[in-house]
Design a protein around this motif. Structure first.
Motif, PDB file in Angstrom:
ATOM      1  N   SER A 116      15.624 -18.320 -40.707  1.00 30.18           N
ATOM      2  CA  SER A 116      15.148 -16.772 -41.318  1.00 30.18           C
ATOM      3  C   SER A 116      13.795 -17.551 -42.140  1.00 30.18           C
ATOM      4  CB  SER A 116      16.126 -16.633 -42.923  1.00 30.18           C
ATOM      5  OG  SER A 116      17.690 -15.951 -42.625  1.00 30.18           O
ATOM      6  N   GLU A 117      13.580 -18.256 -42.391  1.00 26.55           N
ATOM      7  CA  GLU A 117      12.735 -19.610 -42.564  1.00 26.55           C
ATOM      8  C   GLU A 117      11.520 -19.191 -41.837  1.00 26.55           C
ATOM      9  OE1 GLU A 117      14.178 -22.496 -45.910  1.00 26.55           O
ATOM     10  OE2 GLU A 117      13.781 -23.307 -44.181  1.00 26.55           O
ATOM     11  N   VAL A 118      11.733 -19.718 -40.785  1.00 27.58           N
ATOM     12  CA  VAL A 118      11.245 -19.487 -38.865  1.00 27.58           C
ATOM     13  C   VAL A 118      11.129 -17.959 -39.331  1.00 27.58           C
ATOM     14  CG1 VAL A 118      10.906 -20.007 -36.821  1.00 27.58           C
ATOM     15  CG2 VAL A 118      11.787 -21.655 -38.524  1.00 27.58           C
ATOM     16  N   GLU A 119      11.434 -17.205 -38.838  1.00 33.39           N
ATOM     17  CA  GLU A 119      11.072 -15.864 -38.535  1.00 33.39           C
ATOM     18  C   GLU A 119       9.870 -15.360 -39.425  1.00 33.39           C
ATOM     19  OE1 GLU A 119      15.019 -15.121 -36.153  1.00 33.39           O
ATOM     20  OE2 GLU A 119      14.591 -13.737 -37.674  1.00 33.39           O
ATOM     21  N   ASP A 120      10.895 -15.412 -40.946  1.00 32.10           N
ATOM     22  CA  ASP A 120       9.301 -14.864 -41.432  1.00 32.10           C
ATOM     23  C   ASP A 120       8.226 -15.289 -41.759  1.00 32.10           C
ATOM     24  OD1 ASP A 120      12.146 -13.464 -42.633  1.00 32.10           O
ATOM     25  OD2 ASP A 120      12.367 -14.846 -45.134  1.00 32.10           O
ATOM     26  N   ARG A 121       8.012 -17.022 -41.084  1.00 29.52           N
ATOM     27  CA  ARG A 121       6.805 -17.550 -41.221  1.00 29.52           C
ATOM     28  C   ARG A 121       6.387 -16.805 -40.207  1.00 29.52           C
ATOM     29  NH1 ARG A 121       8.443 -22.778 -42.569  1.00 29.52           N
ATOM     30  NH2 ARG A 121       8.445 -23.136 -40.896  1.00 29.52           N
ATOM     31  N   ALA A 122       6.882 -16.857 -38.954  1.00 28.83           N
ATOM     32  CA  ALA A 122       6.298 -16.028 -37.951  1.00 28.83           C
ATOM     33  C   ALA A 122       6.151 -14.361 -37.838  1.00 28.83           C
ATOM     34  CB  ALA A 122       7.691 -16.262 -36.378  1.00 28.83           C
ATOM     35  N   ALA A 123       6.719 -13.569 -38.373  1.00 27.96           N
ATOM     36  CA  ALA A 123       5.895 -12.371 -38.747  1.00 27.96           C
ATOM     37  C   ALA A 123       4.840 -11.917 -39.688  1.00 27.96           C
ATOM     38  CB  ALA A 123       7.909 -11.568 -40.150  1.00 27.96           C
ATOM     39  N   ARG A 124       4.698 -13.049 -40.697  1.00 30.68           N
ATOM     40  CA  ARG A 124       3.963 -13.624 -41.657  1.00 30.68           C
ATOM     41  C   ARG A 124       2.176 -14.093 -40.711  1.00 30.68           C
ATOM     42  NH1 ARG A 124       7.418 -15.436 -45.623  1.00 30.68           N
ATOM     43  NH2 ARG A 124       6.499 -17.548 -45.276  1.00 30.68           N
ATOM     44  N   GLY A 125       2.953 -14.434 -38.935  1.00 31.63           N
ATOM     45  CA  GLY A 125       2.028 -14.696 -38.364  1.00 31.63           C
ATOM     46  C   GLY A 125       1.059 -16.470 -39.087  1.00 31.63           C
ATOM     47  N   GLU A 126       2.067 -17.065 -39.755  1.00 29.62           N
ATOM     48  CA  GLU A 126       1.913 -18.254 -41.002  1.00 29.62           C
ATOM     49  C   GLU A 126       2.040 -19.382 -39.624  1.00 29.62           C
ATOM     50  OE1 GLU A 126       2.367 -16.863 -45.063  1.00 29.62           O
ATOM     51  OE2 GLU A 126       3.721 -18.555 -43.816  1.00 29.62           O
ATOM     52  N   GLY A 127       1.574 -20.220 -40.156  1.00 27.59           N
ATOM     53  CA  GLY A 127       1.789 -21.529 -38.764  1.00 27.59           C
ATOM     54  C   GLY A 127       2.564 -22.452 -39.557  1.00 27.59           C
ATOM     55  N   PRO A 128       3.022 -23.696 -39.324  1.00 27.70           N
ATOM     56  CA  PRO A 128       4.367 -25.061 -40.091  1.00 27.70           C
ATOM     57  C   PRO A 128       3.688 -25.425 -41.367  1.00 27.70           C
ATOM     58  CG  PRO A 128       3.431 -26.126 -37.804  1.00 27.70           C
ATOM     59  CD  PRO A 128       2.679 -24.645 -38.097  1.00 27.70           C
ATOM     60  N   LEU A 129       5.063 -25.587 -42.180  1.00 30.67           N
ATOM     61  CA  LEU A 129       4.093 -26.377 -43.168  1.00 30.67           C
ATOM     62  C   LEU A 129       4.265 -27.664 -43.054  1.00 30.67           C
ATOM     63  CD1 LEU A 129       6.617 -25.429 -46.414  1.00 30.67           C
ATOM     64  CD2 LEU A 129       4.258 -25.125 -46.319  1.00 30.67           C
TER      65      LEU A 129
ATOM     66  N   ALA B 189      16.798 -20.633 -31.151  1.00 32.66           N
ATOM     67  CA  ALA B 189      15.556 -18.946 -31.827  1.00 32.66           C
ATOM     68  C   ALA B 189      14.227 -19.690 -32.496  1.00 32.66           C
ATOM     69  CB  ALA B 189      16.399 -18.503 -33.231  1.00 32.66           C
ATOM     70  N   VAL B 190      15.009 -21.064 -33.106  1.00 31.88           N
ATOM     71  CA  VAL B 190      13.970 -22.047 -33.817  1.00 31.88           C
ATOM     72  C   VAL B 190      12.926 -22.654 -32.851  1.00 31.88           C
ATOM     73  CG1 VAL B 190      13.071 -23.964 -35.564  1.00 31.88           C
ATOM     74  CG2 VAL B 190      15.261 -22.074 -36.379  1.00 31.88           C
ATOM     75  N   TRP B 191      13.521 -23.431 -31.829  1.00 24.48           N
ATOM     76  CA  TRP B 191      12.819 -23.877 -30.937  1.00 24.48           C
ATOM     77  C   TRP B 191      11.843 -22.315 -29.736  1.00 24.48           C
ATOM     78  CZ3 TRP B 191      13.432 -27.766 -32.998  1.00 24.48           C
ATOM     79  CH2 TRP B 191      13.835 -29.165 -32.553  1.00 24.48           C
ATOM     80  N   GLU B 192      12.555 -21.870 -29.779  1.00 24.18           N
ATOM     81  CA  GLU B 192      11.553 -20.627 -28.705  1.00 24.18           C
ATOM     82  C   GLU B 192      10.447 -20.048 -29.991  1.00 24.18           C
ATOM     83  OE1 GLU B 192      14.748 -18.869 -27.274  1.00 24.18           O
ATOM     84  OE2 GLU B 192      14.776 -19.901 -25.612  1.00 24.18           O
ATOM     85  N   SER B 193      10.822 -20.136 -31.420  1.00 22.27           N
ATOM     86  CA  SER B 193       9.306 -19.591 -32.078  1.00 22.27           C
ATOM     87  C   SER B 193       8.034 -19.928 -31.615  1.00 22.27           C
ATOM     88  CB  SER B 193      10.049 -19.029 -33.389  1.00 22.27           C
ATOM     89  OG  SER B 193       9.261 -21.429 -33.825  1.00 22.27           O
ATOM     90  N   ALA B 194       8.240 -21.628 -31.631  1.00 26.63           N
ATOM     91  CA  ALA B 194       6.829 -21.391 -30.843  1.00 26.63           C
ATOM     92  C   ALA B 194       6.054 -20.969 -29.433  1.00 26.63           C
ATOM     93  CB  ALA B 194       7.233 -23.223 -30.426  1.00 26.63           C
ATOM     94  N   ARG B 195       6.355 -20.436 -28.720  1.00 25.76           N
ATOM     95  CA  ARG B 195       6.319 -19.578 -28.049  1.00 25.76           C
ATOM     96  C   ARG B 195       4.680 -18.667 -28.509  1.00 25.76           C
ATOM     97  NH1 ARG B 195       9.528 -19.501 -23.001  1.00 25.76           N
ATOM     98  NH2 ARG B 195      11.477 -19.760 -23.596  1.00 25.76           N
ATOM     99  N   GLN B 196       4.954 -18.481 -29.770  1.00 28.08           N
ATOM    100  CA  GLN B 196       4.194 -17.618 -30.534  1.00 28.08           C
ATOM    101  C   GLN B 196       2.630 -18.323 -31.158  1.00 28.08           C
ATOM    102  OE1 GLN B 196       5.816 -14.596 -33.203  1.00 28.08           O
ATOM    103  NE2 GLN B 196       4.323 -15.353 -34.932  1.00 28.08           N
ATOM    104  N   ARG B 197       2.063 -17.716 -30.942  1.00 28.00           N
ATOM    105  CA  ARG B 197       0.355 -18.139 -31.774  1.00 28.00           C
ATOM    106  C   ARG B 197       0.121 -17.446 -32.669  1.00 28.00           C
ATOM    107  NH1 ARG B 197      -3.033 -21.201 -27.775  1.00 28.00           N
ATOM    108  NH2 ARG B 197      -1.997 -20.769 -25.677  1.00 28.00           N
ATOM    109  N   PRO B 198       0.065 -18.481 -33.584  1.00 32.09           N
ATOM    110  CA  PRO B 198       0.446 -20.190 -34.010  1.00 32.09           C
ATOM    111  C   PRO B 198       1.767 -19.648 -33.803  1.00 32.09           C
ATOM    112  CG  PRO B 198      -0.544 -19.150 -36.001  1.00 32.09           C
ATOM    113  CD  PRO B 198      -0.585 -17.700 -35.185  1.00 32.09           C
TER     114      PRO B 198
END
Ligand code: SF4
Length: 433
Positions: free
Chosen positions: A255-268, A211-220
């Motif tokens: 959970s951290e990655v999904e939260d970041r994706a929901a907020r439309g944020e890129g990586p740290l 699920a973490v790898w596949e989150s990278a399909r999103q922009r950003p």
């Protein structure tokens, strides 16, 4: 669960809560190793690709992964002196620097990356996944430590698939050679129910990692699948697969990655939250460890995010559907060993990387060719050409090394990356996809 991030400072890159958890897990593992002798625990040295961590853990044995020690030493600025020590002892400049770093550390007293002494191996478990250097490396350790070696020969996926006879061949070796050697060392019989229980725990962690790898399909992309990705694979590639700590780590990370994706944020990034995403890249080859954060900043400060990488698949291709199946424990371990990225044929690697470029909508494909590693470097120019032809996405090529700082030419790599990014910008300005 909401991620709690430690703020970035000049000396200390920003960290997610999961990263701090991982740091504590690693520190505890090294502490356990330093106490192994006095607590009467036996130690097995083994390699990352094709590791049998759940099996080792089921028998109460402790794993040591020399490649992880080498990369940790590289990140902590100790590898140059270890490599010099190994070269003084006669190991050629051409030898893989992981090997020389490990041998140098051994010659200087085998003090691990956290400053605690590592116990000598009671057994060397050599999962042979295509790298001849692995054999030579453990031959040298066997000579030094006078300890037994058990070898698991893992057939190469020359035809791009795992056949039933290949699976049988590996399962037979695990049952008839590896398990008896480990049982002898542990002084007890393997509890197969415990092995299956651990594999079921691995499976949960593997679902979360995918699920973490596949989150990278999103922009950003909410993750960096190379520089951040090497942290994400830490527990699952090393001593923790099949443990409750690893399952908790991956659940928190997801959970951290999904939260970041929901907020439309890129990586740290090492400088804190990422700059706006400008380029999405797929990267082939391992990173450099001695200048890891400088290397990462060359990308992150340009808004370049790695959406998928081959290095983070070296210890398992979970995103292609593989899971450790607790109902068939030995077959699962066999398939795991044969499925690691560096055990794939060149056409299979090209297919996989092409898929990543397309599925993750990459703007560019980049090879970091490390001097040390033939398992990775052989065929990389061919891979580059094939991917450019198939996808129309432009490729770039840089060279460095794993843990030998003499081979990280900062200005040279920076210049090449700048040219690559300028070319991607120019294509975009022309409207070339
Ligand atoms: S050559 Fe590559 S795969 Fe082999 S030991 Fe060195 S880094 Fe590992």
């Amino acid at each position: 669960m909401t991620a709690v991030s430690a703020p970035a400072t000049a000396a200390q890159p920003a960290r997610d809560a999961s990263q701090l958890r991982q740091k504590a897990m690693i520190a505890e593992h090294y502490r356990s190793l330093s106490r192994a002798r006095e607590e009467g625990r036996k130690v097995v040295y083994t390699f990352v690709p094709g590791n049998l961590t759940e099996l080792i853990g089921s028998l109460g044995l402790l794993p040591v992964l020399p490649e992880i020690n080498a990369l940790q030493s590289g990140m902590r600025g100790r590898s140059a002196s270890y490599i010099a020590e190994a070269e003084k002892a006669g190991h050629s400049e051409d030898v893989c620097t992981y090997v020389k770093c490990d041998l140098g550390m051994m010659l200087q007293g085998n003090v691990g990356p956290t400053g605690e002494k590592l116990p000598p191996p009671d057994l060397l478990l050599l999962s042979y996944t295509g790298c001849f250097t692995f054999m030579k490396w453990f031959e040298l350790l066997r000579e030094h430590y006078k300890c037994p070696v058990v070898m698991l020969h893992v057939p190469y996926q020359a035809e791009g698939r795992i056949s039933e006879s290949m699976r049988r061949y590996v399962v037979e070796q695990i049952r008839q050679q590896v398990v008896p050697a480990l049982e002898k060392l542990a002084g007890k019989k393997l509890d197969e129910a415990e092995l299956s229980r651990r594999l079921a725990v691995s499976r949960r962690a593997e679902d979360d990692l995918v699920a973490v790898w596949e989150s990278a399909r999103q922009r950003p992309s909410p993750i960096d699948g190379y520089f951040g990705g090497v942290y994400y694979v830490g527990p699952i590639f090393s001593a923790f697969r099949g443990t409750a700590e690893a399952a908790e780590y991956y659940s928190e990370l997801r959970s951290e990655v999904e939260d970041r994706a929901a907020r439309g944020e890129g990586p740290l990034t090492p400088d804190g939250p990422a700059s706006p995403e400008r380029f999405r890249l797929v990267v082939e080859g391992p990173p450099n460890w001695t200048s890891f954060f400088d290397f990462w900043r060359m990308f992150s400060r340009e808004g370049a995010v790695v959406v998928a990488s081959s290095y983070t698949r070296v210890g398992g291709l979970y995103d292609q559907g593989f899971r450790h199946d607790p109902r068939h424990p030995f077959e699962a371990l066999a398939d795991y060993c044969m499925g690691c990225y560096t055990n794939l044929s060149l056409p299979a690697r090209i297919d996989l990387l092409t898929k990543y470029v397309r599925e993750y909508s990459a703007d560019g494909f980049l090879v970091n060719s490390v001097k040390s590693c033939n398992s990775f470097s052989v065929g990389q120019l061919q891979i580059l050409r094939a991917i450019e032809e198939r996808t129309g996405v432009p490729g770039g090529f840089i060279e460095s090394d794993l843990v030998d700082p003499r081979y990280f030419g900062k200005a040279n790599i920076h210049n090449r990356l700048q040219s690559f990014f300028q070319m991607l910008d120019a294509r975009r300005a022309r409207g070339t996809p």
